[in-house]
Design a protein around this motif. Structure first.
Motif, PDB file in Angstrom:
ATOM      1  N   ILE A 197       0.835  -1.205   0.000  1.00 36.92           N
ATOM      2  CA  ILE A 197       0.000   0.000   0.000  1.00 36.92           C
ATOM      3  C   ILE A 197       0.870   1.256   0.000  1.00 36.92           C
ATOM      4  O   ILE A 197       0.567   2.242  -0.682  1.00 36.92           O
ATOM      5  CB  ILE A 197      -0.947  -0.016   1.218  1.00 36.92           C
ATOM      6  CG1 ILE A 197      -2.005  -1.112   1.036  1.00 36.92           C
ATOM      7  CG2 ILE A 197      -1.625   1.335   1.410  1.00 36.92           C
ATOM      8  CD1 ILE A 197      -2.849  -1.373   2.260  1.00 36.92           C
ATOM      9  N   ARG A 198       1.956   1.221   0.739  1.00 40.07           N
ATOM     10  CA  ARG A 198       2.856   2.377   0.765  1.00 40.07           C
ATOM     11  C   ARG A 198       3.476   2.622  -0.604  1.00 40.07           C
ATOM     12  O   ARG A 198       3.638   3.773  -1.022  1.00 40.07           O
ATOM     13  CB  ARG A 198       3.957   2.164   1.801  1.00 40.07           C
ATOM     14  CG  ARG A 198       3.427   2.159   3.228  1.00 40.07           C
ATOM     15  CD  ARG A 198       4.521   2.306   4.245  1.00 40.07           C
ATOM     16  NE  ARG A 198       3.973   2.331   5.587  1.00 40.07           N
ATOM     17  CZ  ARG A 198       4.531   2.956   6.611  1.00 40.07           C
ATOM     18  NH1 ARG A 198       5.650   3.632   6.430  1.00 40.07           N
ATOM     19  NH2 ARG A 198       3.988   2.931   7.798  1.00 40.07           N
ATOM     20  N   ASN A 203       3.266   7.915  -5.329  1.00 40.15           N
ATOM     21  CA  ASN A 203       2.959   9.023  -6.237  1.00 40.15           C
ATOM     22  C   ASN A 203       1.485   8.973  -6.640  1.00 40.15           C
ATOM     23  O   ASN A 203       0.778   8.020  -6.327  1.00 40.15           O
ATOM     24  CB  ASN A 203       3.857   8.969  -7.477  1.00 40.15           C
ATOM     25  CG  ASN A 203       3.773   7.627  -8.187  1.00 40.15           C
ATOM     26  OD1 ASN A 203       2.714   7.232  -8.655  1.00 40.15           O
ATOM     27  ND2 ASN A 203       4.902   6.905  -8.255  1.00 40.15           N
ATOM     28  N   LYS A 204       1.049   9.996  -7.330  1.00 40.36           N
ATOM     29  CA  LYS A 204      -0.361  10.112  -7.719  1.00 40.36           C
ATOM     30  C   LYS A 204      -0.634   9.525  -9.106  1.00 40.36           C
ATOM     31  O   LYS A 204      -1.760   9.593  -9.596  1.00 40.36           O
ATOM     32  CB  LYS A 204      -0.780  11.575  -7.681  1.00 40.36           C
ATOM     33  CG  LYS A 204      -0.740  12.179  -6.279  1.00 40.36           C
ATOM     34  CD  LYS A 204      -1.212  13.612  -6.284  1.00 40.36           C
ATOM     35  CE  LYS A 204      -1.180  14.198  -4.862  1.00 40.36           C
ATOM     36  NZ  LYS A 204      -1.627  15.617  -4.840  1.00 40.36           N
ATOM     37  N   GLU A 205       0.399   9.005  -9.740  1.00 41.38           N
ATOM     38  CA  GLU A 205       0.214   8.417 -11.063  1.00 41.38           C
ATOM     39  C   GLU A 205      -0.576   7.112 -10.957  1.00 41.38           C
ATOM     40  O   GLU A 205      -0.469   6.383  -9.981  1.00 41.38           O
ATOM     41  CB  GLU A 205       1.565   8.142 -11.720  1.00 41.38           C
ATOM     42  CG  GLU A 205       2.386   9.402 -11.987  1.00 41.38           C
ATOM     43  CD  GLU A 205       3.722   9.074 -12.629  1.00 41.38           C
ATOM     44  OE1 GLU A 205       3.860   7.943 -13.152  1.00 41.38           O
ATOM     45  OE2 GLU A 205       4.618   9.934 -12.600  1.00 41.38           O
ATOM     46  N   ASP A 206      -1.358   6.831 -11.995  1.00 42.35           N
ATOM     47  CA  ASP A 206      -2.105   5.581 -12.067  1.00 42.35           C
ATOM     48  C   ASP A 206      -1.305   4.532 -12.822  1.00 42.35           C
ATOM     49  O   ASP A 206      -0.738   4.822 -13.877  1.00 42.35           O
ATOM     50  CB  ASP A 206      -3.457   5.793 -12.775  1.00 42.35           C
ATOM     51  CG  ASP A 206      -4.393   6.658 -11.944  1.00 42.35           C
ATOM     52  OD1 ASP A 206      -4.276   6.598 -10.707  1.00 42.35           O
ATOM     53  OD2 ASP A 206      -5.213   7.392 -12.532  1.00 42.35           O
ATOM     54  N   ASP A 211       3.014   1.266  -8.350  1.00 42.29           N
ATOM     55  CA  ASP A 211       1.649   0.751  -8.171  1.00 42.29           C
ATOM     56  C   ASP A 211       1.586  -0.743  -8.477  1.00 42.29           C
ATOM     57  O   ASP A 211       0.947  -1.519  -7.756  1.00 42.29           O
ATOM     58  CB  ASP A 211       0.667   1.497  -9.077  1.00 42.29           C
ATOM     59  CG  ASP A 211       0.405   2.913  -8.607  1.00 42.29           C
ATOM     60  OD1 ASP A 211       0.671   3.187  -7.421  1.00 42.29           O
ATOM     61  OD2 ASP A 211      -0.045   3.739  -9.411  1.00 42.29           O
ATOM     62  N   LYS A 212       2.233  -1.149  -9.559  1.00 44.09           N
ATOM     63  CA  LYS A 212       2.220  -2.561  -9.958  1.00 44.09           C
ATOM     64  C   LYS A 212       2.910  -3.427  -8.907  1.00 44.09           C
ATOM     65  O   LYS A 212       2.407  -4.494  -8.544  1.00 44.09           O
ATOM     66  CB  LYS A 212       2.909  -2.731 -11.317  1.00 44.09           C
ATOM     67  CG  LYS A 212       2.140  -2.100 -12.478  1.00 44.09           C
ATOM     68  CD  LYS A 212       2.904  -2.240 -13.770  1.00 44.09           C
ATOM     69  CE  LYS A 212       2.146  -1.570 -14.932  1.00 44.09           C
ATOM     70  NZ  LYS A 212       2.906  -1.643 -16.200  1.00 44.09           N
ATOM     71  N   ILE A 213       4.064  -2.952  -8.433  1.00 38.01           N
ATOM     72  CA  ILE A 213       4.791  -3.720  -7.408  1.00 38.01           C
ATOM     73  C   ILE A 213       3.971  -3.763  -6.117  1.00 38.01           C
ATOM     74  O   ILE A 213       3.878  -4.795  -5.447  1.00 38.01           O
ATOM     75  CB  ILE A 213       6.184  -3.102  -7.148  1.00 38.01           C
ATOM     76  CG1 ILE A 213       7.041  -3.181  -8.412  1.00 38.01           C
ATOM     77  CG2 ILE A 213       6.881  -3.827  -5.996  1.00 38.01           C
ATOM     78  CD1 ILE A 213       8.363  -2.452  -8.299  1.00 38.01           C
ATOM     79  N   GLY A 214       3.358  -2.623  -5.768  1.00 34.65           N
ATOM     80  CA  GLY A 214       2.535  -2.571  -4.560  1.00 34.65           C
ATOM     81  C   GLY A 214       1.357  -3.517  -4.618  1.00 34.65           C
ATOM     82  O   GLY A 214       1.075  -4.234  -3.657  1.00 34.65           O
TER      83      GLY A 214
END
Length: 289
Positions: A197-198, A203-206, A211-214
């Motif tokens: 989640i962290r 960042n705010k990018e989608d 994001d993928k790793i998270g």
């Protein structure tokens, strides 16, 4: 005088070498049950509010250390005065481990009702949350106590022919490793989703790389716990089968042309299902009465 001092150093070095060698053997023999210990505790330590996972895990860890402090002196006294009792406890523990492994397989393949704890979606008070935590912590410590007995006895069985000093050093090392190693890894596992989640909030990018790793870590947590449960079940049957094969002559000479790992798994599975059948039969008799 100098020669006497160096002779003592030589004896200490020899003892440490023996301890290191036997620790490897004992750790290898307990690896299976350590895997199950890891799977069980990862499951029991998850499901809490993120901020409470580490405090709960620390409470369980302290309980585990207390379990070892209680079990170790009793085990060493048995080894010193009743060494045959170690083998008896080892075999009885093997029956329990086999039963536990067989029960997990039975529950997976045979549909049946599960006792569920109905959790209402209402907001819980702080007192209720703490009470729930205490209940889960007590349950985890009791489970750890049973597994700790098996870890200590299996490790002791691996060095039962060694001098008492070596036994104390080796078994104490394995017991400490079982607590620090297992709960250290559990802490990393239960925080996987928080770490994910962290990363997703960096960042705010989608759909960024973070994001993928998270998402990978968040989605991996339940799968890791499930995989550990499967591996732990197989390990339980292998460990229990190994106990029977290496301590009971009948099983030791059974099917000599088949690889030992297959024999150990088969023996563990067979005795596990026999124990499960007997337990369920006795339970059914008492329930009818």
């Amino acid at each position: 005088m100098a020669s006497g001092f160096f002779a003592i150093l030589d004896d200490v070095a020899a003892l440490l070498d023996d301890v290191a060698t036997m620790s490897k053997v004992a750790t290898k023999k307990t690896a299976g049950i350590l895997g199950d210990d890891l799977a069980v505790n990862a499951e029991k330590a998850s499901g809490f509010v993120s901020s409470r996972e580490i405090p709960v895990l620390w409470a369980i860890t302290k309980g585990s250390l207390l379990n070892k402090i209680i079990i170790l002196p009793i085990a060493f006294l048995l080894s010193a005065f009743l060494p045959w009792a170690v083998t008896v406890i080892l075999i009885l523990g093997g029956v329990y481990l086999a039963y536990e492994g067989a029960e997990k397989i039975y529950e997976f393949f045979v549909p049946h009702e599960h006792a569920t704890n109905s959790m209402e979606t209402k907001t819980m008070t702080k007192a209720e949350i703490l009470e729930m935590e205490k209940t889960k912590i007590k349950s985890a410590i009791v489970t750890d106590f049973i597994l700790s007995i098996e870890i200590v006895i299996i490790a002791l069985g691996a060095v039962i022919q060694e001098p008492l000093v070596t036994q104390i050093a080796v078994v104490s090392f394995v017991a400490l490793l079982a607590t620090v190693g297992v709960y250290g890894i559990v802490a990393l596992i239960v925080r996987m989703d928080e770490f994910g989640i962290r990363l997703m909030n960096i960042n705010k990018e989608d759909n960024s790389t973070s994001d993928k790793i998270g998402r990978f870590f968040v989605n991996a947590l339940p799968k890791v716990i499930k995989a550990l449960s499967v591996i732990g079940t197989i390990a339980l049957l292998l460990v229990s089968g190994g106990i029977f094969v290496h301590n009971i002559d009948f099983f030791h000479h059974l099917l000599p042309n088949i690889p030992g790992i297959i024999v150990e798994f088969g023996v563990g599975l067979l005795i596990g299902f026999l124990a499960l059948l007997i337990f369920n039969g006795v339970k059914a008799l008492f329930v009818k009465k």
